[in-house]
Design an enzyme around this catalytic site. Structure first.
Site, PDB file in Angstrom:
ATOM      1  N   GLY A  17       0.818  -1.215   0.000  1.00 28.53           N
ATOM      2  CA  GLY A  17       0.000   0.000   0.000  1.00 28.53           C
ATOM      3  C   GLY A  17       0.848   1.260   0.000  1.00 28.53           C
ATOM      4  N   ARG A  18       0.157   2.410  -0.020  1.00 28.43           N
ATOM      5  CA  ARG A  18       0.879   3.700  -0.020  1.00 28.43           C
ATOM      6  C   ARG A  18       1.816   3.805   1.177  1.00 28.43           C
ATOM      7  NH1 ARG A  18      -4.056   5.519  -2.459  1.00 28.43           N
ATOM      8  NH2 ARG A  18      -4.986   4.813  -0.535  1.00 28.43           N
ATOM      9  N   THR A 101      -6.708   3.299  10.297  1.00 30.04           N
ATOM     10  CA  THR A 101      -7.759   4.122  10.907  1.00 30.04           C
ATOM     11  C   THR A 101      -9.137   3.570  10.552  1.00 30.04           C
ATOM     12  OG1 THR A 101      -7.861   5.637   9.024  1.00 30.04           O
ATOM     13  CG2 THR A 101      -6.312   6.190  10.788  1.00 30.04           C
ATOM     14  N   ASN A 125      -2.474   8.715  13.838  1.00 34.21           N
ATOM     15  CA  ASN A 125      -1.519   9.591  13.162  1.00 34.21           C
ATOM     16  C   ASN A 125      -0.170   9.422  13.838  1.00 34.21           C
ATOM     17  OD1 ASN A 125      -0.015  11.986  12.329  1.00 34.21           O
ATOM     18  ND2 ASN A 125      -1.969  12.592  11.419  1.00 34.21           N
ATOM     19  N   HIS A 156      -8.232  15.057   2.698  1.00 36.73           N
ATOM     20  CA  HIS A 156      -7.387  13.928   2.312  1.00 36.73           C
ATOM     21  C   HIS A 156      -7.575  13.588   0.841  1.00 36.73           C
ATOM     22  CE1 HIS A 156      -6.997  13.133   6.684  1.00 36.73           C
ATOM     23  NE2 HIS A 156      -5.886  12.508   6.344  1.00 36.73           N
ATOM     24  N   HIS A 157      -6.643  12.766   0.336  1.00 38.98           N
ATOM     25  CA  HIS A 157      -6.653  12.285  -1.052  1.00 38.98           C
ATOM     26  C   HIS A 157      -7.937  11.514  -1.378  1.00 38.98           C
ATOM     27  CE1 HIS A 157      -5.674   8.252   0.522  1.00 38.98           C
ATOM     28  NE2 HIS A 157      -4.969   8.924   1.408  1.00 38.98           N
ATOM     29  N   LYS A 160      -8.995   7.832   0.155  1.00 38.85           N
ATOM     30  CA  LYS A 160      -9.187   7.542   1.587  1.00 38.85           C
ATOM     31  C   LYS A 160     -10.585   6.977   1.823  1.00 38.85           C
ATOM     32  CE  LYS A 160      -8.612   9.356   6.237  1.00 38.85           C
ATOM     33  NZ  LYS A 160      -7.913   8.144   6.669  1.00 38.85           N
TER      34      LYS A 160
HETATM   35  P1  NAD Z   1      -3.604   1.667   0.785  1.00 37.84           P
HETATM   36  O1  NAD Z   1      -4.955   1.267   0.304  1.00 37.84           O
HETATM   37  O2  NAD Z   1      -2.651   2.333  -0.168  1.00 37.84           O
HETATM   38  O3  NAD Z   1      -2.834   0.397   1.393  1.00 37.84           O
HETATM   39  C1  NAD Z   1      -3.447  -0.664   2.065  1.00 37.84           C
HETATM   40  C2  NAD Z   1      -2.844  -1.949   1.541  1.00 37.84           C
HETATM   41  O4  NAD Z   1      -3.314  -3.050   2.326  1.00 37.84           O
HETATM   42  C3  NAD Z   1      -3.220  -2.259   0.075  1.00 37.84           C
HETATM   43  O5  NAD Z   1      -2.055  -2.589  -0.652  1.00 37.84           O
HETATM   44  C4  NAD Z   1      -4.151  -3.474   0.200  1.00 37.84           C
HETATM   45  O6  NAD Z   1      -4.069  -4.346  -0.912  1.00 37.84           O
HETATM   46  C5  NAD Z   1      -3.579  -4.134   1.441  1.00 37.84           C
HETATM   47  N1  NAD Z   1      -4.482  -5.085   2.116  1.00 37.84           N
HETATM   48  C6  NAD Z   1      -5.831  -5.185   2.076  1.00 37.84           C
HETATM   49  N2  NAD Z   1      -6.261  -6.214   2.861  1.00 37.84           N
HETATM   50  C7  NAD Z   1      -5.139  -6.754   3.425  1.00 37.84           C
HETATM   51  C8  NAD Z   1      -4.912  -7.852   4.292  1.00 37.84           C
HETATM   52  N3  NAD Z   1      -5.916  -8.575   4.789  1.00 37.84           N
HETATM   53  N4  NAD Z   1      -3.640  -8.126   4.623  1.00 37.84           N
HETATM   54  C9  NAD Z   1      -2.618  -7.411   4.147  1.00 37.84           C
HETATM   55  N5  NAD Z   1      -2.757  -6.368   3.301  1.00 37.84           N
HETATM   56  C10 NAD Z   1      -4.014  -6.048   2.946  1.00 37.84           C
HETATM   57  O7  NAD Z   1      -3.848   2.610   2.065  1.00 37.84           O
HETATM   58  P2  NAD Z   1      -2.839   3.583   2.807  1.00 37.84           P
HETATM   59  O8  NAD Z   1      -2.983   4.973   2.293  1.00 37.84           O
HETATM   60  O9  NAD Z   1      -1.483   2.968   2.863  1.00 37.84           O
HETATM   61  O10 NAD Z   1      -3.495   3.600   4.270  1.00 37.84           O
HETATM   62  C11 NAD Z   1      -3.681   2.399   5.006  1.00 37.84           C
HETATM   63  C12 NAD Z   1      -4.304   2.732   6.346  1.00 37.84           C
HETATM   64  O11 NAD Z   1      -3.410   3.555   7.103  1.00 37.84           O
HETATM   65  C13 NAD Z   1      -5.616   3.526   6.254  1.00 37.84           C
HETATM   66  O12 NAD Z   1      -6.473   3.104   7.292  1.00 37.84           O
HETATM   67  C14 NAD Z   1      -5.166   4.964   6.496  1.00 37.84           C
HETATM   68  O13 NAD Z   1      -6.194   5.779   7.012  1.00 37.84           O
HETATM   69  C15 NAD Z   1      -4.085   4.729   7.516  1.00 37.84           C
HETATM   70  N6  NAD Z   1      -3.095   5.805   7.614  1.00 37.84           N
HETATM   71  C16 NAD Z   1      -2.629   6.070   8.865  1.00 37.84           C
HETATM   72  C17 NAD Z   1      -1.623   7.001   9.035  1.00 37.84           C
HETATM   73  C18 NAD Z   1      -1.047   7.210  10.416  1.00 37.84           C
HETATM   74  O14 NAD Z   1      -0.248   8.129  10.606  1.00 37.84           O
HETATM   75  N7  NAD Z   1      -1.397   6.372  11.383  1.00 37.84           N
HETATM   76  C19 NAD Z   1      -1.099   7.693   7.940  1.00 37.84           C
HETATM   77  C20 NAD Z   1      -1.603   7.403   6.662  1.00 37.84           C
HETATM   78  C21 NAD Z   1      -2.585   6.435   6.507  1.00 37.84           C
END
Ligand code: NAD
Length: 267
Positions: A17-18, A101, A125, A156-157, A160
Protein backbone atom coordinates in the site's frame (compact mmCIF):
# COMPACT_ATOMS: atom_id res chain seq x y z
CA UNK A 1 25.41 -2.53 7.87
CA UNK A 2 25.63 -1.81 11.60
CA UNK A 3 28.61 -3.37 13.31
CA UNK A 4 27.64 -6.20 15.59
CA UNK A 5 24.34 -4.98 17.05
CA UNK A 6 21.41 -7.07 15.83
CA UNK A 7 18.83 -5.26 13.75
CA UNK A 8 15.25 -5.22 14.92
CA UNK A 9 13.19 -7.50 12.63
CA UNK A 10 9.99 -5.75 11.53
CA UNK A 11 7.00 -7.12 9.58
CA UNK A 12 4.98 -4.69 7.45
CA UNK A 13 1.28 -5.62 7.11
CA UNK A 14 -0.16 -3.96 4.01
CA UNK A 15 3.33 -3.84 2.47
CA UNK A 16 2.15 -2.98 -1.06
CA UNK A 17 0.00 0.00 0.00
CA UNK A 18 0.88 3.70 -0.02
CA UNK A 19 2.12 3.60 3.58
CA UNK A 20 3.50 0.04 3.32
CA UNK A 21 5.78 0.94 0.42
CA UNK A 22 7.14 3.94 2.28
CA UNK A 23 7.75 1.81 5.41
CA UNK A 24 9.59 -0.93 3.48
CA UNK A 25 11.77 1.70 1.79
CA UNK A 26 12.68 3.41 5.10
CA UNK A 27 13.41 0.06 6.77
CA UNK A 28 15.70 -0.78 3.83
CA UNK A 29 17.58 2.51 4.37
CA UNK A 30 17.82 2.23 8.17
CA UNK A 31 20.89 1.04 10.05
CA UNK A 32 19.03 -0.67 12.92
CA UNK A 33 15.95 -2.33 11.36
CA UNK A 34 15.43 -5.20 8.95
CA UNK A 35 12.35 -6.17 6.95
CA UNK A 36 11.46 -9.61 8.31
CA UNK A 37 8.01 -10.04 6.75
CA UNK A 38 5.82 -8.34 4.13
CA UNK A 39 2.09 -9.11 4.16
CA UNK A 40 -0.04 -8.35 1.09
CA UNK A 41 -3.80 -8.72 0.61
CA UNK A 42 -5.10 -12.33 0.40
CA UNK A 43 -4.87 -13.63 -3.19
CA UNK A 44 -2.62 -10.75 -4.30
CA UNK A 45 -0.48 -11.50 -7.37
CA UNK A 46 2.44 -10.05 -5.41
CA UNK A 47 2.45 -12.98 -2.93
CA UNK A 48 5.54 -15.17 -3.41
CA UNK A 49 7.48 -12.39 -5.15
CA UNK A 50 10.17 -10.07 -3.79
CA UNK A 51 8.79 -6.60 -3.09
CA UNK A 52 10.18 -3.98 -5.48
CA UNK A 53 13.96 -3.81 -5.63
CA UNK A 54 14.27 -4.46 -1.89
CA UNK A 55 16.47 -7.17 -0.52
CA UNK A 56 14.65 -9.19 2.09
CA UNK A 57 11.70 -11.53 2.39
CA UNK A 58 9.30 -12.32 -0.43
CA UNK A 59 5.78 -10.96 0.03
CA UNK A 60 3.25 -13.35 1.53
CA UNK A 61 -0.52 -13.31 1.98
CA UNK A 62 -0.31 -15.52 5.10
CA UNK A 63 -0.09 -13.54 8.32
CA UNK A 64 1.66 -16.38 10.23
CA UNK A 65 4.43 -16.47 7.59
CA UNK A 66 4.80 -12.67 7.70
CA UNK A 67 5.21 -12.74 11.49
CA UNK A 68 7.46 -15.83 11.80
CA UNK A 69 10.79 -13.95 11.98
CA UNK A 70 9.49 -10.59 13.29
CA UNK A 71 9.59 -8.93 16.71
CA UNK A 72 7.36 -5.99 15.79
CA UNK A 73 4.56 -5.77 13.19
CA UNK A 74 3.36 -2.50 11.64
CA UNK A 75 -0.21 -2.61 10.35
CA UNK A 76 -1.36 -0.12 7.68
CA UNK A 77 -4.23 -2.01 6.02
CA UNK A 78 -7.95 -1.37 5.46
CA UNK A 79 -9.75 -1.49 8.81
CA UNK A 80 -11.41 -4.92 8.28
CA UNK A 81 -8.09 -6.76 8.33
CA UNK A 82 -6.80 -5.48 11.66
CA UNK A 83 -8.83 -7.82 13.87
CA UNK A 84 -7.15 -10.96 12.50
CA UNK A 85 -3.76 -9.22 12.61
CA UNK A 86 -4.14 -8.37 16.31
CA UNK A 87 -5.01 -11.99 17.14
CA UNK A 88 -2.14 -13.38 15.07
CA UNK A 89 0.41 -11.01 16.66
CA UNK A 90 -0.81 -11.97 20.10
CA UNK A 91 -0.46 -15.69 19.30
CA UNK A 92 2.99 -15.20 17.76
CA UNK A 93 4.19 -12.91 20.60
CA UNK A 94 4.99 -10.11 18.13
CA UNK A 95 4.50 -6.46 19.24
CA UNK A 96 1.98 -4.54 17.13
CA UNK A 97 1.73 -0.95 15.92
CA UNK A 98 -1.68 -0.24 14.38
CA UNK A 99 -1.62 2.75 12.04
CA UNK A 100 -4.85 1.73 10.33
CA UNK A 101 -7.76 4.12 10.91
CA UNK A 102 -11.54 3.70 10.88
CA UNK A 103 -11.40 0.77 13.33
CA UNK A 104 -14.74 -0.53 14.61
CA UNK A 105 -15.70 -1.72 18.09
CA UNK A 106 -14.75 -5.37 17.34
CA UNK A 107 -11.26 -4.32 16.26
CA UNK A 108 -10.79 -2.05 19.27
CA UNK A 109 -11.80 -4.97 21.51
CA UNK A 110 -9.38 -7.37 19.77
CA UNK A 111 -6.58 -4.80 20.23
CA UNK A 112 -7.33 -4.50 23.95
CA UNK A 113 -7.31 -8.30 24.32
CA UNK A 114 -4.00 -8.56 22.43
CA UNK A 115 -2.47 -5.88 24.68
CA UNK A 116 -2.72 -8.31 27.62
CA UNK A 117 -0.08 -10.49 25.92
CA UNK A 118 1.98 -8.13 23.72
CA UNK A 119 2.93 -4.42 23.53
CA UNK A 120 0.39 -2.64 21.27
CA UNK A 121 0.20 0.95 20.09
CA UNK A 122 -2.75 2.29 18.16
CA UNK A 123 -2.15 5.65 16.46
CA UNK A 124 -4.44 7.30 13.92
CA UNK A 125 -1.52 9.59 13.16
CA UNK A 126 2.15 8.82 13.64
CA UNK A 127 3.51 12.28 12.75
CA UNK A 128 5.15 14.35 15.46
CA UNK A 129 3.39 17.58 14.48
CA UNK A 130 -0.14 16.24 14.93
CA UNK A 131 0.58 15.21 18.51
CA UNK A 132 1.88 18.69 19.28
CA UNK A 133 -1.26 20.08 17.59
CA UNK A 134 -3.44 17.84 19.79
CA UNK A 135 -1.72 19.24 22.88
CA UNK A 136 -2.34 22.84 21.67
CA UNK A 137 -5.98 22.01 20.91
CA UNK A 138 -6.47 20.57 24.39
CA UNK A 139 -4.99 23.73 25.91
CA UNK A 140 -7.04 26.10 23.72
CA UNK A 141 -10.23 24.23 24.60
CA UNK A 142 -9.33 24.56 28.26
CA UNK A 143 -8.61 28.32 28.03
CA UNK A 144 -11.49 29.44 25.81
CA UNK A 145 -15.03 29.79 27.16
CA UNK A 146 -17.56 27.13 26.14
CA UNK A 147 -19.36 29.54 23.77
CA UNK A 148 -16.45 29.18 21.31
CA UNK A 149 -17.81 26.56 18.90
CA UNK A 150 -15.34 23.78 18.04
CA UNK A 151 -15.34 22.56 14.41
CA UNK A 152 -12.83 20.19 12.83
CA UNK A 153 -12.03 19.93 9.12
CA UNK A 154 -9.92 17.23 7.48
CA UNK A 155 -8.76 17.13 3.85
CA UNK A 156 -7.39 13.93 2.31
CA UNK A 157 -6.65 12.29 -1.05
CA UNK A 158 -9.45 10.80 -3.12
CA UNK A 159 -8.74 7.14 -2.17
CA UNK A 160 -9.19 7.54 1.59
CA UNK A 161 -11.94 5.24 2.85
CA UNK A 162 -12.95 6.58 6.27
CA UNK A 163 -14.45 9.99 7.07
CA UNK A 164 -13.97 11.97 9.23
CA UNK A 165 -10.33 10.90 9.52
CA UNK A 166 -8.98 9.07 12.56
CA UNK A 167 -6.79 12.12 13.19
CA UNK A 168 -9.84 14.43 13.18
CA UNK A 169 -11.32 12.27 15.96
CA UNK A 170 -8.01 12.30 17.84
CA UNK A 171 -8.12 16.14 17.75
CA UNK A 172 -11.79 16.17 18.76
CA UNK A 173 -10.97 13.96 21.73
CA UNK A 174 -8.20 16.36 22.75
CA UNK A 175 -10.68 19.28 22.53
CA UNK A 176 -13.26 17.37 24.58
CA UNK A 177 -10.64 16.52 27.21
CA UNK A 178 -9.63 20.20 27.42
CA UNK A 179 -13.24 21.19 27.90
CA UNK A 180 -13.90 18.42 30.40
CA UNK A 181 -16.72 16.81 28.38
CA UNK A 182 -17.13 13.33 26.91
CA UNK A 183 -16.28 13.30 23.22
CA UNK A 184 -18.86 10.81 21.98
CA UNK A 185 -21.71 12.79 23.53
CA UNK A 186 -20.55 16.01 21.81
CA UNK A 187 -19.48 14.79 18.34
CA UNK A 188 -21.63 15.76 15.34
CA UNK A 189 -20.69 14.35 11.92
CA UNK A 190 -22.19 14.58 8.45
CA UNK A 191 -24.48 17.62 8.73
CA UNK A 192 -26.78 17.78 5.72
CA UNK A 193 -30.17 19.15 4.66
CA UNK A 194 -32.15 21.00 7.32
CA UNK A 195 -29.66 20.16 10.04
CA UNK A 196 -30.99 23.01 12.19
CA UNK A 197 -29.00 25.47 14.28
CA UNK A 198 -25.78 24.30 15.82
CA UNK A 199 -26.19 22.58 19.16
CA UNK A 200 -24.29 24.43 21.93
CA UNK A 201 -21.24 22.53 23.16
CA UNK A 202 -21.08 20.15 20.20
CA UNK A 203 -17.86 19.30 18.34
CA UNK A 204 -18.60 19.36 14.60
CA UNK A 205 -16.75 17.46 11.87
CA UNK A 206 -16.46 17.98 8.12
CA UNK A 207 -14.35 16.05 5.60
CA UNK A 208 -13.14 17.04 2.10
CA UNK A 209 -11.72 14.38 -0.25
CA UNK A 210 -9.80 14.93 -3.46
CA UNK A 211 -6.61 14.65 -5.48
CA UNK A 212 -3.44 13.56 -3.76
CA UNK A 213 -3.70 15.54 -0.50
CA UNK A 214 -1.61 13.62 2.07
CA UNK A 215 -3.51 14.96 5.10
CA UNK A 216 -4.54 18.37 6.47
CA UNK A 217 -6.41 19.13 9.68
CA UNK A 218 -7.79 22.38 11.08
CA UNK A 219 -9.50 22.91 14.39
CA UNK A 220 -11.64 26.06 14.57
CA UNK A 221 -12.63 27.74 17.80
CA UNK A 222 -15.33 30.06 16.51
CA UNK A 223 -16.49 32.71 18.99
CA UNK A 224 -18.51 35.87 18.52
CA UNK A 225 -16.33 38.43 16.78
CA UNK A 226 -13.18 36.32 16.80
CA UNK A 227 -11.98 32.92 15.66
CA UNK A 228 -8.89 30.89 16.51
CA UNK A 229 -7.67 28.23 14.05
CA UNK A 230 -5.02 25.60 14.74
CA UNK A 231 -3.80 23.61 11.72
CA UNK A 232 -1.39 20.94 10.58
CA UNK A 233 -0.54 19.86 7.04
CA UNK A 234 1.39 16.72 6.15
CA UNK A 235 2.97 17.16 2.71
CA UNK A 236 4.83 13.83 2.55
CA UNK A 237 3.73 10.38 3.84
CA UNK A 238 7.32 9.77 4.90
CA UNK A 239 6.59 11.65 8.16
CA UNK A 240 3.97 9.00 9.06
CA UNK A 241 6.34 6.15 8.12
CA UNK A 242 9.26 7.64 10.08
CA UNK A 243 7.00 8.12 13.12
CA UNK A 244 5.74 4.54 12.80
CA UNK A 245 9.31 3.22 12.81
CA UNK A 246 10.13 5.31 15.88
CA UNK A 247 7.06 3.76 17.55
CA UNK A 248 8.17 0.25 16.47
CA UNK A 249 11.58 0.76 18.11
CA UNK A 250 9.80 1.97 21.26
CA UNK A 251 7.44 -1.06 21.32
CA UNK A 252 10.35 -3.49 21.04
CA UNK A 253 11.54 -2.22 24.46
CA UNK A 254 8.16 -2.49 26.23
CA UNK A 255 6.25 -5.25 28.01
CA UNK A 256 2.61 -6.13 27.21
CA UNK A 257 0.18 -3.21 27.36
CA UNK A 258 -1.51 -0.48 25.36
CA UNK A 259 0.68 2.53 24.50
CA UNK A 260 0.15 5.88 22.76
CA UNK A 261 2.24 8.16 20.53
CA UNK A 262 2.55 10.47 23.54
CA UNK A 263 4.47 7.63 25.28
CA UNK A 264 6.75 7.33 22.22
CA UNK A 265 7.42 11.08 22.07
CA UNK A 266 8.27 11.10 25.78
CA UNK A 267 10.63 8.18 25.01
P1 NAD B 1 -3.60 1.67 0.79
O1 NAD B 1 -4.96 1.27 0.30
O2 NAD B 1 -2.65 2.33 -0.17
O3 NAD B 1 -2.83 0.40 1.39
C1 NAD B 1 -3.45 -0.66 2.07
C2 NAD B 1 -2.84 -1.95 1.54
O4 NAD B 1 -3.31 -3.05 2.33
C3 NAD B 1 -3.22 -2.26 0.07
O5 NAD B 1 -2.06 -2.59 -0.65
C4 NAD B 1 -4.15 -3.47 0.20
O6 NAD B 1 -4.07 -4.35 -0.91
C5 NAD B 1 -3.58 -4.13 1.44
N1 NAD B 1 -4.48 -5.08 2.12
C6 NAD B 1 -5.83 -5.19 2.08
N2 NAD B 1 -6.26 -6.21 2.86
C7 NAD B 1 -5.14 -6.75 3.43
C8 NAD B 1 -4.91 -7.85 4.29
N3 NAD B 1 -5.92 -8.58 4.79
N4 NAD B 1 -3.64 -8.13 4.62
C9 NAD B 1 -2.62 -7.41 4.15
N5 NAD B 1 -2.76 -6.37 3.30
C10 NAD B 1 -4.01 -6.05 2.95
O7 NAD B 1 -3.85 2.61 2.07
P2 NAD B 1 -2.84 3.58 2.81
O8 NAD B 1 -2.98 4.97 2.29
O9 NAD B 1 -1.48 2.97 2.86
O10 NAD B 1 -3.49 3.60 4.27
C11 NAD B 1 -3.68 2.40 5.01
C12 NAD B 1 -4.30 2.73 6.35
O11 NAD B 1 -3.41 3.56 7.10
C13 NAD B 1 -5.62 3.53 6.25
O12 NAD B 1 -6.47 3.10 7.29
C14 NAD B 1 -5.17 4.96 6.50
O13 NAD B 1 -6.19 5.78 7.01
C15 NAD B 1 -4.08 4.73 7.52
N6 NAD B 1 -3.10 5.81 7.61
C16 NAD B 1 -2.63 6.07 8.86
C17 NAD B 1 -1.62 7.00 9.03
C18 NAD B 1 -1.05 7.21 10.42
O14 NAD B 1 -0.25 8.13 10.61
N7 NAD B 1 -1.40 6.37 11.38
C19 NAD B 1 -1.10 7.69 7.94
C20 NAD B 1 -1.60 7.40 6.66
C21 NAD B 1 -2.59 6.44 6.51
Amino acid sequence: VSSGAARLPVAVLGAAGRMGERLCALIGESADLTLAGALVRPGSALAGRPLGAQEGPVATDRIEAALAAARVAIDFTPAGATLAHARACSEAGVALLVGTTGLGAAEQAAIEVAARCIPVLCAANTSLGVHVLAELVRRAAELLPADFDIEILDIHHRAKRDAPSGTAYLLGEAAAAGRGVTHDGAAVTGRTGLAGPREAGSIGYAALRGGDVVGEHSVYFAGTGERLTLSHAATDRTVFAAGALRAARFLARQGPGLYTMADVIRG
